[in-house]
Each structure stands twice: as structure tokens, then as C-alpha cells.
Design a protein around this motif. Structure first.
Motif, PDB file in Angstrom:
ATOM      1  N   ILE A 325       0.865  -1.181   0.000  1.00 54.95           N
ATOM      2  CA  ILE A 325       0.000   0.000   0.000  1.00 54.95           C
ATOM      3  C   ILE A 325       0.900   1.229   0.000  1.00 54.95           C
ATOM      4  CG2 ILE A 325      -1.835   1.254   1.198  1.00 54.95           C
ATOM      5  CD1 ILE A 325      -2.645  -1.372   2.506  1.00 54.95           C
ATOM      6  N   ARG A 326       0.702   2.108  -0.977  1.00 55.92           N
ATOM      7  CA  ARG A 326       1.556   3.281  -1.105  1.00 55.92           C
ATOM      8  C   ARG A 326       0.705   4.521  -1.367  1.00 55.92           C
ATOM      9  NH1 ARG A 326       3.616   2.803  -5.691  1.00 55.92           N
ATOM     10  NH2 ARG A 326       2.596   0.905  -6.389  1.00 55.92           N
ATOM     11  N   THR A 327       1.366   5.657  -1.521  1.00 59.42           N
ATOM     12  CA  THR A 327       0.703   6.901  -1.907  1.00 59.42           C
ATOM     13  C   THR A 327       1.399   7.461  -3.138  1.00 59.42           C
ATOM     14  OG1 THR A 327       2.119   8.203  -0.428  1.00 59.42           O
ATOM     15  CG2 THR A 327       0.010   7.432   0.449  1.00 59.42           C
ATOM     16  N   ARG A 328       0.637   8.197  -3.955  1.00 65.22           N
ATOM     17  CA  ARG A 328       1.197   8.784  -5.173  1.00 65.22           C
ATOM     18  C   ARG A 328       0.588  10.165  -5.369  1.00 65.22           C
ATOM     19  NH1 ARG A 328       0.082   5.280 -10.214  1.00 65.22           N
ATOM     20  NH2 ARG A 328       1.663   3.969  -9.189  1.00 65.22           N
ATOM     21  N   PHE A 329       1.429  11.125  -5.772  1.00 65.57           N
ATOM     22  CA  PHE A 329       0.978  12.491  -6.035  1.00 65.57           C
ATOM     23  C   PHE A 329       1.152  12.790  -7.511  1.00 65.57           C
ATOM     24  CE2 PHE A 329       1.953  17.057  -6.477  1.00 65.57           C
ATOM     25  CZ  PHE A 329       0.744  17.581  -6.022  1.00 65.57           C
ATOM     26  N   ASP A 330       0.055  13.233  -8.136  1.00 70.52           N
ATOM     27  CA  ASP A 330       0.085  13.590  -9.559  1.00 70.52           C
ATOM     28  C   ASP A 330       0.353  15.086  -9.673  1.00 70.52           C
ATOM     29  OD1 ASP A 330      -0.231  13.962 -12.234  1.00 70.52           O
ATOM     30  OD2 ASP A 330      -2.135  12.861 -12.391  1.00 70.52           O
ATOM     31  N   PRO A 331       1.522  15.472 -10.166  1.00 65.52           N
ATOM     32  CA  PRO A 331       1.829  16.912 -10.241  1.00 65.52           C
ATOM     33  C   PRO A 331       0.969  17.650 -11.248  1.00 65.52           C
ATOM     34  CG  PRO A 331       3.551  15.606 -11.303  1.00 65.52           C
ATOM     35  CD  PRO A 331       2.626  14.642 -10.647  1.00 65.52           C
ATOM     36  N   VAL A 332       0.339  16.936 -12.181  1.00 59.55           N
ATOM     37  CA  VAL A 332      -0.479  17.597 -13.202  1.00 59.55           C
ATOM     38  C   VAL A 332      -1.847  17.954 -12.631  1.00 59.55           C
ATOM     39  CG1 VAL A 332      -1.520  17.362 -15.482  1.00 59.55           C
ATOM     40  CG2 VAL A 332       0.757  16.383 -15.031  1.00 59.55           C
ATOM     41  N   THR A 333      -2.511  16.963 -12.045  1.00 61.29           N
ATOM     42  CA  THR A 333      -3.844  17.198 -11.485  1.00 61.29           C
ATOM     43  C   THR A 333      -3.804  17.684 -10.036  1.00 61.29           C
ATOM     44  OG1 THR A 333      -3.995  14.881 -10.784  1.00 61.29           O
ATOM     45  CG2 THR A 333      -4.793  15.430 -12.997  1.00 61.29           C
ATOM     46  N   LYS A 334      -2.614  17.657  -9.432  1.00 60.91           N
ATOM     47  CA  LYS A 334      -2.460  18.081  -8.034  1.00 60.91           C
ATOM     48  C   LYS A 334      -3.346  17.250  -7.094  1.00 60.91           C
ATOM     49  CE  LYS A 334       0.158  21.450  -9.470  1.00 60.91           C
ATOM     50  NZ  LYS A 334       1.624  21.408  -9.305  1.00 60.91           N
ATOM     51  N   ILE A 338      -4.016   6.372  -4.032  1.00 63.53           N
ATOM     52  CA  ILE A 338      -3.455   5.297  -3.200  1.00 63.53           C
ATOM     53  C   ILE A 338      -3.273   4.059  -4.078  1.00 63.53           C
ATOM     54  CG2 ILE A 338      -3.673   3.985  -1.074  1.00 63.53           C
ATOM     55  CD1 ILE A 338      -3.564   6.953  -0.622  1.00 63.53           C
ATOM     56  N   PRO A 339      -2.060   3.824  -4.590  1.00 65.22           N
ATOM     57  CA  PRO A 339      -1.825   2.577  -5.343  1.00 65.22           C
ATOM     58  C   PRO A 339      -1.730   1.391  -4.369  1.00 65.22           C
ATOM     59  CG  PRO A 339      -0.216   4.296  -5.909  1.00 65.22           C
ATOM     60  CD  PRO A 339      -0.894   4.715  -4.646  1.00 65.22           C
ATOM     61  N   VAL A 340      -2.512   0.378  -4.626  1.00 65.87           N
ATOM     62  CA  VAL A 340      -2.521  -0.841  -3.821  1.00 65.87           C
ATOM     63  C   VAL A 340      -2.031  -1.991  -4.696  1.00 65.87           C
ATOM     64  CG1 VAL A 340      -3.949  -2.461  -2.518  1.00 65.87           C
ATOM     65  CG2 VAL A 340      -4.388  -0.006  -2.364  1.00 65.87           C
ATOM     66  N   ASP A 341      -0.903  -2.571  -4.327  1.00 65.94           N
ATOM     67  CA  ASP A 341      -0.353  -3.704  -5.073  1.00 65.94           C
ATOM     68  C   ASP A 341      -1.022  -4.981  -4.598  1.00 65.94           C
ATOM     69  OD1 ASP A 341       1.416  -2.024  -6.402  1.00 65.94           O
ATOM     70  OD2 ASP A 341       2.914  -2.183  -4.802  1.00 65.94           O
ATOM     71  N   ILE A 342      -1.413  -5.813  -5.542  1.00 66.87           N
ATOM     72  CA  ILE A 342      -2.040  -7.086  -5.217  1.00 66.87           C
ATOM     73  C   ILE A 342      -1.360  -8.214  -5.977  1.00 66.87           C
ATOM     74  CG2 ILE A 342      -4.279  -6.013  -4.755  1.00 66.87           C
ATOM     75  CD1 ILE A 342      -5.238  -7.111  -7.454  1.00 66.87           C
ATOM     76  N   LYS A 343      -1.499  -9.412  -5.430  1.00 69.18           N
ATOM     77  CA  LYS A 343      -1.018 -10.625  -6.079  1.00 69.18           C
ATOM     78  C   LYS A 343      -2.217 -11.511  -6.387  1.00 69.18           C
ATOM     79  CE  LYS A 343       3.500 -10.762  -3.779  1.00 69.18           C
ATOM     80  NZ  LYS A 343       4.395 -11.562  -2.888  1.00 69.18           N
ATOM     81  N   LEU A 344      -2.351 -11.877  -7.648  1.00 73.59           N
ATOM     82  CA  LEU A 344      -3.406 -12.794  -8.062  1.00 73.59           C
ATOM     83  C   LEU A 344      -2.786 -14.141  -8.401  1.00 73.59           C
ATOM     84  CD1 LEU A 344      -5.828 -10.688 -10.284  1.00 73.59           C
ATOM     85  CD2 LEU A 344      -6.056 -11.311  -7.897  1.00 73.59           C
TER      86      LEU A 344
END
Length: 536
Positions: A325-334, A338-344
Motif C-alpha cells: 500500500i503506497r501513496t502517489r501524487f500527480d503533479p499535473v492534477t495536483k 493510493i496505489p494498492v499492489d495485489i497478487k493474483l
């Protein structure tokens, strides 16, 4: 006179020369003593056992000339001296052993001081409180002889020659385990922890465990080990569940192992085979898939309650887990996401026919599978898994009304489209409703309402001052009219009598009409000819 008799004459001694080699009898005694002493010395040398040196960290329990060495509780030697090592860091005990113990001194033989100890839930060395400490010995299997040893600071958990096998466990931490902690198999104590150490990278621990025979045959290549310390309490739809191995495991900790229920015809694990140590049975008995597909889910809502390891659910079946579980900031849209990595695990998307033959993947090309599912509205959504704890999980479900979306294969791992959770949708609906309510001109409506209330108040004043008096007079006149009508309708009133006479006249008239009608019915020609009696 005769002369008295004199002493008898002695024979004259004749000197003879002494022989050089003649031995006096008196010298036989020391000669025999020397021979006996030499024989005893030779015998002592021939019967003298080996001398060994054993290094300990402390001299506690060691006493020169008194402390004995024992093997299987049989005396095999005694400590002759106790001195400090050259660097003054250790204590060196020199011991003489019996000749019969020579074959026991091999490279992997172990020595330790037996004294009262409490470790791993076991008590040992109680007898030394009376007899005093002694040095215990365990014979190794190496063919190489040895005379200097480094003693153990604690006794070994099991002696050499005990039937069973040793295994290696690697885990994240020790928990409440210690040397001597028990190992359980289906709640039977079948072994113990023998040693442990911190890994070189400091990210885990490595433990050596020993499983006694015949239980060691149940340790297979797919066997799972987990920590059985304390009490495991879980809450699910069936109620509260409490799991524990034994009272000993609750107090001092322990391990347990078991193979998965679907494991059949699995070979026994080799000696010193390595296994992963899991934190609990639930984690240990999870299905460990060999094929793993990684994806990322971008949520714009709060993920509070979602943890690493949370399940990924597809129509009620767990097909994966959250791996990050991480966080991401888009400098374009400000904006933050929350990107959530999963394993299938594609192996769980399998088909099983009525004959019981297991299939493989639903489709071999995961892009083809993803496109087919996304076209039907497959999306990822956060849902509440437990109302009491607020835990979340990721649900893969179909939303036919969801906007069209495609998998983004340009990033690694690929990004899967998502939809807001149920609570988030409710919040969005409430927000939209509030926005619409904000557009309503409540201030103007309030002013109009105030004006309307003022007009109504003026109208009420006018009603009270003008209309109410007139309405009172009208009601009074109506009351007078009702009283007059009531008097007129009394039984003894003239109107009632006149009405009665009129009713009687009407009754007689009606009777005459009935008589006429009967006559005309019998003599219809009377309408033209007249009454016959009159014509006579």
C-alpha cells in the motif's frame, strides 16, 4: 697341688678370599621392592587414561580433585586442575579420564557443567543440589580423535543417538520461543527447539529443531511449521474461536507442524531440511501458489482498515492478497491517489469437471482474460470485511453500469480499473445532494416566506376587526332562524296541524285516483262514451 683347668683352646682362623659376585641375602628385599615398584609404575602408565582440557566461560561448579566427569551417570574421570586461560577470558579445566573412555574422545564430543537449571519449561540438575556439580558428556559420531574442547554453557536438549531427525526453521522473529520449547503435532509433544541464532542480515532468525521418532516421518516436504504460543482468538460469522496447543505452549511458547489436508503421497523431508516458520496456523495453512500475477489498483478514497495480506475476493473466493500500500501524487492534477499492489493466483481460476479432472488456467493469455472480464464490467472495489474492526478487503466484482475501461499494460505491474466502495458511493451521493441543496436560494425563499407571513398577519388582523363581528351577527341571525323553525315544527303548532289536514286530503285524493284508475282499467271505453250508469 694340681693346676686348675684353663679355657679350651680355640681353633685358629684361616683367612679366605671373598668372591666378587656373591650377594648378601639382605639385598634381596630392596631388589624385590624395586621390581614391584617398577611393575606398578609400568602398570599405572599402561592403565593411565587420556587427559583432556575443557574451556568454560566460568569456573562455577568446578573444583580440582573433586568435580567428576560422568557419561550416562557413570564416573569416567575427575578434574585435576582449574586454571585461567592465557588471555584471562575463560577457565580451563584439565581432567583425567579412565582408559576405557579413550574411544569417547572424538571431534564432536560435547561437555557441559551439570547444575540446577530451569529452561524451556523443564527442570534439570536437581540432584546436584546434594551431590554437587559435575561435568556431563555426550559422545559424538566423528572418527577423528580430540583432546581439547570448548564446553557448552547449557546442556544439549537431546543426547546423540536419540532416534529422530533435525530440521531448520527460518522465521521473522523468535516470538516467545527458547531452547527446549516443545514442538507439537496434532497437540502431541513430539520434539523441541535445540538452538537458534540471528541471521547475518538481521532480518530474521534461524532455529534448529529436533523431532523424535517415530513422529519425524510426518515431517514432509510440504509440511508447515507455525508458532503455537499463547492463545489464538478469532471472530467470524460462526462466532468466537479460541485455539491453543496446550497449557505449556501458553506459558512458555511452542511450535506446531502439519501437512495440508490435500497433501497425499508426499515424501519425507531430508535431515536438516529448511522450512519457513509462520506466525500462526491460518497463515501457515494458506494455499501457496506457484504462479503469481502482480497488479496495481489506484484508489482515490481512504484505505483505512486495509492491511498488507488482506484478501482479494472474486465472487466469494479468495484469489489473491494485498502485497503493498503506497501513496502517489500527480503533479499535473495536483491530486493524491493510493496505489494498492495485489497478487493474483491464476491457478485458482481453474475449472473442475464432473469427472473430477482438474483443469489449468481459464485462458492461457491473461490479457485476453482481462479484456473479456473488463468488457463485462469487472472492477476492483474496497469493501468492509468486519463491521467490528473496520477491516477492509479488495473485492473483484462485476458492475455492468460502470464506465468503459481497459487494463493499462504500459506500466509494471499493470493497472486494473477500480470503482468507489459502497461507503464512498454513499458519501459521493450525499455530497452531490448537498451540492444541489446549496444551489437552492434559501435566502430568497426565506424573505418571501417572511413577506407571506406578514401578509397573513395583516389578513388575520382584518379578520379580527371587520369580518369577525359581521360573522358573529350572521351566526346570531342563523340561530334565531333555527329557533323559529324549531318552534314551527312542534306537534301542537298550527303549521303542524295544517300540514296534517293537508296530508289527509292528499290521502283521500290519492284514494279517488286509485278508484278511477281501477274503473278505467276495467272500462277503458268510458273515456269516450262516459259512464254507463249516467246514460241510463
Amino acid at each position: 697341688m694340681s693346676r686348675p683347668p684353663g679355657p679350651p683352646e680355640l681353633p685358629e682362623a684361616v683367612a679366605t678370599r671373598r668372591s666378587r659376585w656373591r650377594m648378601q641375602v639382605v639385598w634381596l628385599v630392596p631388589l624385590v621392592a624395586v621390581l614391584i615398584g617398577g611393575w606398578l609404575a609400568v602398570k599405572a602408565i599402561l592403565e593411565q587414561g587420556p587427559t583432556v582440557t575443557i574451556s568454560f566461560e566460568t569456573g562455577e561448579g568446578l573444583d580440582a580433585g573433586k568435580t567428576k566427569l560422568k557419561f550416562k551417570n557413570v564416573d569416567i574421570g575427575v578434574v585435576k586442575s582449574v586454571t585461567l586461560s592465557g588471555d584471562h577470558r575463560n577457565v580451563v579445566a584439565t581432567a583425567e579420564l579412565s582408559k576405557d573412555a579413550t574411544g569417547l574422545l572424538v571431534d564432536d564430543t560435547r561437555f557441559w557443567v551439570v547444575r540446577p537449571r530451569i529452561s524451556g519449561g523443564t527442570v534439570s540438575g536437581i540432584g546436584t543440589l546434594i551431590s554437587g556439580s559435575f561435568i556431563g558428556m555426550d559422545v559424538g559420531r566423528s572418527p577423528t580423535p580430540r583432546r581439547d574442547y570448548v564446553g557448552l554453557e547449557s546442556p544439549p536438549v537431546f543426547a546423540s543417538g536419540v532416534p529422530g531427525r533435525e530440521f531448520i526453521l527460518k522465521g521473522a522473529d523468535m516470538g516467545s520461543l527458547d531452547v527446549g520449547s516443545p514442538i507439537f503435532f496434532r497437540r502431541l509433544q513430539v520434539g523441541q527447539v535445540t538452538s537458534y541464532k540471528l541471521d547475518d542480515d538481521g532480518k530474521g532468525v534461524t532455529m534448529h529443531v529436533f523431532v523424535n521418532a517415530p513422529y519425524d516421518k510426518y515431517v514432509q516436504n510440504d509440511t508447515r511449521f507455525w508458532q503455537a504460543s499463547g492463545i489464538d482468538v478469532s471472530l467470524d460469522a460462526t462466532g468466537v474461536k479460541v485455539n491453543t496447543q496446550s497449557l505449556v505452549a501458553i506459558l512458555i511458547g511452542g511450535l506446531a507442524f502439519q501437512a495440508p489436508d490435500d497433501a497425499v503421497d508426499r515424501p519425507e523431508a531430508d535431515v536438516r531440511a529448511e522450512f519457513t516458520l509462520f506466525s500462526d496456523k491460518t497463515e501457515a495453512m494458506k494455499r501457496h501458489d506457484t504462479i503469481i500475477d502482480n497488479y496495481v489498483l489506484n484508489f482515490k478514497e481512504s484505505v483505512r482498515g486495509l492491511t498488507v495480506g488482506a484478501p482479494v475476493d472474486f465472487l466469494g473466493i479468495v484469489v489473491g492478497e494485498v502485497s503493498g500500500i503506497r501513496t502517489r501524487f500527480d503533479p499535473v492534477t495536483k491530486q493524491f491517489s493510493i496505489p494498492v499492489d495485489i497478487k493474483l493466483y491464476p491457478e485458482r481460476f481453474t475449472s473442475r469437471y464432473a469427472s473430477g479432472v482438474a483443469g489449468g488456467r481459464v485462458v492461457t493469455d491473461r490479457r485476453q482474460l482481462a479484456k473479456a472480464l473488463l468488457d463485462r464490467g469487472l472492477r476492483a472495489q474496497l469493501r468492509t470485511g468486519n463491521l467490528l474492526t473496520g477491516q477492509l478487503y479488495v473485492a473483484l466484482d462485476f458492475f455492468p453500469n460502470a464506465p468503459k475501461a481497459e487494463m493499462d499494460w504500459s506500466v509494471t505491474p499493470p493497472s486494473m480499473p477500480t470503482v468507489p466502495g459502497g461507503l464512498q458511493s454513499l458519501q459521493d451521493s450525499v455530497t452531490a445532494l448537498v451540492a444541489k441543496l446549496n444551489k437552492i436560494p434559501f435566502e430568497g425563499i426565506g424573505k418571501d416566506a417572511q413577506k407571506t407571513l406578514a401578509d397573513a398577519d395583516a389578513l388575520l388582523k382584518e379578520l379580527r376587526t371587520e369580518v369577525m363581528p359581521q360573522a358573529h351577527d350572521t351566526l346570531a341571525a342563523a340561530q334565531t332562524a333555527l329557533n323559529s323553525a324549531n318552534n314551527a315544527l312542534q306537534p301542537d303548532s298550527p303549521l303542524s296541524q295544517n300540514t296534517g289536514d293537508a296530508m289527509k286530503e292528499l290521502a283521500r285524493t290519492a284514494a279517488a285516483f286509485r278508484t278511477l284508475a281501477d274503473y278505467l282499467e276495467r272500462h277503458p271505453e268510458a273515456l269516450i262514451r262516459g259512464k254507463l250508469e249516467d246514460k241510463k
